[in-house]
Design an enzyme around this catalytic site. Structure first.
Site, PDB file in Angstrom:
ATOM      1  N   ILE A 136     -16.785  -5.159 -15.801  1.00  0.00           N
ATOM      2  CA  ILE A 136     -15.983  -4.299 -14.923  1.00  0.00           C
ATOM      3  C   ILE A 136     -14.700  -4.996 -14.462  1.00  0.00           C
ATOM      4  CG2 ILE A 136     -16.947  -4.894 -12.652  1.00  0.00           C
ATOM      5  CD1 ILE A 136     -17.308  -1.841 -12.200  1.00  0.00           C
ATOM      6  N   GLY A 192     -20.787 -20.668 -10.994  1.00  0.00           N
ATOM      7  CA  GLY A 192     -19.940 -19.481 -10.888  1.00  0.00           C
ATOM      8  C   GLY A 192     -20.684 -18.180 -11.079  1.00  0.00           C
ATOM      9  N   HIS A 220     -27.006 -13.240 -17.896  1.00  0.00           N
ATOM     10  CA  HIS A 220     -26.073 -12.534 -18.782  1.00  0.00           C
ATOM     11  C   HIS A 220     -25.216 -13.530 -19.537  1.00  0.00           C
ATOM     12  CE1 HIS A 220     -24.362 -12.833 -14.708  1.00  0.00           C
ATOM     13  NE2 HIS A 220     -23.193 -13.029 -15.290  1.00  0.00           N
TER      14      HIS A 220
END
Ligand code: DGP
Length: 116
Positions: A33, A95, A102
């Site tokens: 996104i 991070g 994923h």
């Protein structure tokens, strides 16, 4: 984050929309996104694993499947030949912001090293 509140579990179930480009019985892939490159895709397992830290020996085949998919998806998106980057962020210092394992697959521009 628990499985019930996991945004990527909801995407895998189809409860939340995503721009999906691939799915099979073990994994799905969809466009990030907030892309950090012209093409930026996430490959996720359907099964909820918070991070690489939570992957056990029983997950070895699943981890292999996720990595095996990366060049297939890069090829599907036309970036296999020029190259692409795969990245798995783990934990706060790594991070990671979404705690469902994923694999980032990024391409469409030259990458630099080291990452920030
Ligand atoms: P990471 O920081 O490694 O945990 O990466 C998480 C990525 O997930 C980040 O690049 C933005 C992306 N992301 C977060 N929420 C959503 C969402 O609802 N839909 C999609 N497609 N991507 C999301």
């Amino acid at each position: 984050m628990s499985e019930e509140n996991c945004i990527f579990c909801k995407i895998a179930e189809g409860a939340i929309p995503a721009n999906k480009i691939y799915e099979d019985e073990l994994a799905i892939a969809f466009h990030d996104i907030t892309p950090q490159s012209p093409t930026h895709v996430l490959i996720i397992p359907r099964e909820h694993l918070e991070s690489l830290n939570d992957a056990g020996k029983g997950d070895v085949a699943l981890l292999g499947h996720l990595l095996w998919l990366a060049p297939k998806i890069a090829n599907q998106l036309g970036m296999a030949e020029d190259g692409f980057r795969t990245c798995i962020n783990t934990g706060a210092d790594g991070g990671q912001s979404v705690f469902h394992l994923h694999v980032h697959v990024m391409g469409g521009r030259p990458m630099t090293w080291p990452p920030g």
